[in-house]
Design a protein around this motif. Structure first.
Motif, mmCIF file in Angstrom:
data_model
loop_
_atom_site.group_PDB
_atom_site.id
_atom_site.type_symbol
_atom_site.label_atom_id
_atom_site.label_comp_id
_atom_site.label_asym_id
_atom_site.label_seq_id
_atom_site.Cartn_x
_atom_site.Cartn_y
_atom_site.Cartn_z
ATOM 1 N N TRP A 1 -6.711 -2.429 -5.456
ATOM 2 C CA TRP A 1 -5.762 -3.257 -4.704
ATOM 3 C C TRP A 1 -6.507 -4.292 -3.869
ATOM 4 C CZ3 TRP A 1 -4.929 -4.289 0.440
ATOM 5 C CH2 TRP A 1 -3.691 -4.828 0.795
ATOM 6 N N ALA B 1 -6.590 1.994 -4.213
ATOM 7 C CA ALA B 1 -6.727 1.113 -3.057
ATOM 8 C C ALA B 1 -7.912 0.170 -3.220
ATOM 9 C CB ALA B 1 -6.881 1.943 -1.784
ATOM 10 N N LEU C 1 0.831 -1.208 0.000
ATOM 11 C CA LEU C 1 0.000 0.000 0.000
ATOM 12 C C LEU C 1 0.867 1.260 0.000
ATOM 13 C CD1 LEU C 1 -2.711 -1.166 2.541
ATOM 14 C CD2 LEU C 1 -3.106 -0.599 0.132
#
Length: 435
Positions: A72, A69, A46
């Motif tokens: 992700w 994110a 991250l």
């Protein structure tokens, strides 16, 4: 964010400061985290995501970080921690000022202002929380929730030091506003033990550097906390409501009333139930992700899918996201109603999640359009709005007005116009291989 002091609070989770942003990941294993633990691997991944976002959007990477994110989560989280969800939060700078907040799972942000505290809880969201808030006069804290579900508070004593850069072991982090100090009278108390040593990749100063020390400012005047719409499709309820403080969205012209607590609880329960229990027929990819059987690529990670396998019942994952023209994202995990003031609409009473969108044109209705997830399809329906809902397919120039109450299936890249705002439907992990 880059110039603000970040204080580390002792604990067994993993926190990183990178390019001015703060990333916190929960460590769920026994004992202390190691560099090989899933929490440490996740925070490094991250952190790289944040670093790339800051390079691309240096003036305010928050919206871009939220989009990356989210992808992700759909693409990498399962690989890093198979079968165990990764709870994490990210604090970063927003494009037009303020602080961008992104949360997933059992993680909470606490905004402490003059006489007022506000909470954003990842655990209350259908999938994620994606918000922009004005920076409070005192501090913003990011904590992993305790096992008892208790809402975290700013600690009375000091943390283990000031995180300058890198990765450290911690329970959370506190981003202090200009002039706010951990030694102020409101936080007097015994010091926290330094026995919890940080992971060896961090630079931690036991005291703030001289260049960071600033004189105490005058007592701040009460001000309004500004917030934007959430990816979780849920609004946060502030503790200790004050009728003299109205919540408004950044860049908007219409004040947004505080959500009713009873309504909020119903919305949260509906979002969780809808997101977790919808089962459909589908395939599973090589990583065991549920996927649309009509697609050659996994809906979750983008990997190729064997389409010769038997159909089975699977729990449906989020079906992509709506990206607003200002970069805010809405994860499509449950049916939703879009408008300038949808919270108290009939659609919400029917169980839909409200997506509040600011619009200064006067052309958006309170509950303008609805988005429904039907099997593996995302459909949009104009609910008889005054000025109508228009769509534009990818590659086309002209907008087409929808027939009221007639659903239209969205294909990837379709744009939807309500009022003077435009949303674009995108997959969570575009093929091949998640993009």
């Amino acid at each position: 964010m880059k110039e603000r002091q970040v204080e580390v609070v002792a604990g067994n989770h993993v926190v990183a400061r990178v390019a001015g942003a703060v990333v916190l990941v929960a460590h769920r294993g026994g004992g202390e985290p190691t560099p090989d633990s899933s929490a440490a691997v996740a925070v490094e991944s991250l952190a790289e995501l944040v670093r790339d976002a800051v390079e691309r959007q240096p003036e305010g990477p928050g919206a871009f970080i939220a989009r990356q994110a989210t992808r992700w989560l759909m693409k990498h989280a399962e690989q890093i921690s198979p079968g165990v969800p990764i709870d994490f939060g990210i604090l970063s700078s927003a494009e037009h000022g303020g602080m961008a907040i992104f949360l997933h799972g059992a993680v909470t942000v606490v905004l402490e202002d003059a006489g007022r505290t506000e909470f954003f809880r990842g655990g209350d969201a259908a999938f994620t929380v994606d918000r922009v808030a004005s920076i409070p006069s005192r501090a913003v804290a990011l904590f992993i929730d305790g096992g008892d579900g208790r809402i975290p508070e700013l600690p009375a004593g000091r943390g283990i030091g000031w995180l300058v850069e890198g990765i450290a072991q911690a329970a959370g982090a506190i981003v202090w506003s200009d002039g706010a100090r951990s030694s102020d009278p409101g936080r007097a108390g015994a010091s926290v033990s330094r026995e919890q040593a940080p992971l060896p990749t961090a630079r931690i100063d036991p005291e703030p550097r001289a260049a960071q020390q600033r004189p105490e400012p005058p007592e701040p005047a009460p001000h309004v906390t500004a917030t934007q719409a959430a990816t979780s499709m849920l609004d946060s309820v502030a503790e200790q409501p004050d009728p003299h403080h109205a919540l408004t969205q950044l860049g908007g012209t219409n004040p947004a009333p505080r959500p009713d607590p009873d309504l909020q609880r119903r919305l949260e329960a509906t979002a969780k139930a809808t997101a977790l229990t919808v089962k459909v027929l589908g395939f599973k990819c090589a990583r065991a992700h549920p996927s649309d059987p009509r697609s050659a690529f996994c809906t979750v990670c983008g990997m190729p899918v064997d389409q010769t396998q038997q159909l089975i019942e699977v729990v449906r994952p989020p079906l992509g996201m709506l990206v607003l023209d200002d970069g805010m994202t809405y994860m499509l995990a449950a049916d939703a109603v879009i408008g300038r003031d949808p919270e108290h609409s009939d659609a919400v009473q029917r169980g839909l999640i409200p997506l509040k969108v600011d619009d200064s044109s006067g052309g958006m209705s309170r509950a303008h359009a609805e988005v429904h997830l039907v099997n593996w399809d995302v459909t949009v329906i104009d609910r008889g709005s005054t000025n109508g809902t228009r769509t534009r397919l990818p590659g086309y120039r002209d907008w087409v007005r929808l027939t009221p109450n007639q659903p239209m299936i969205l294909v990837q890249g379709t744009e939807v116009m309500i009022g003077n705002r435009v949303l674009r439907y995108e997959p969570a992990a575009p093929p091949p291989f998640g993009g």
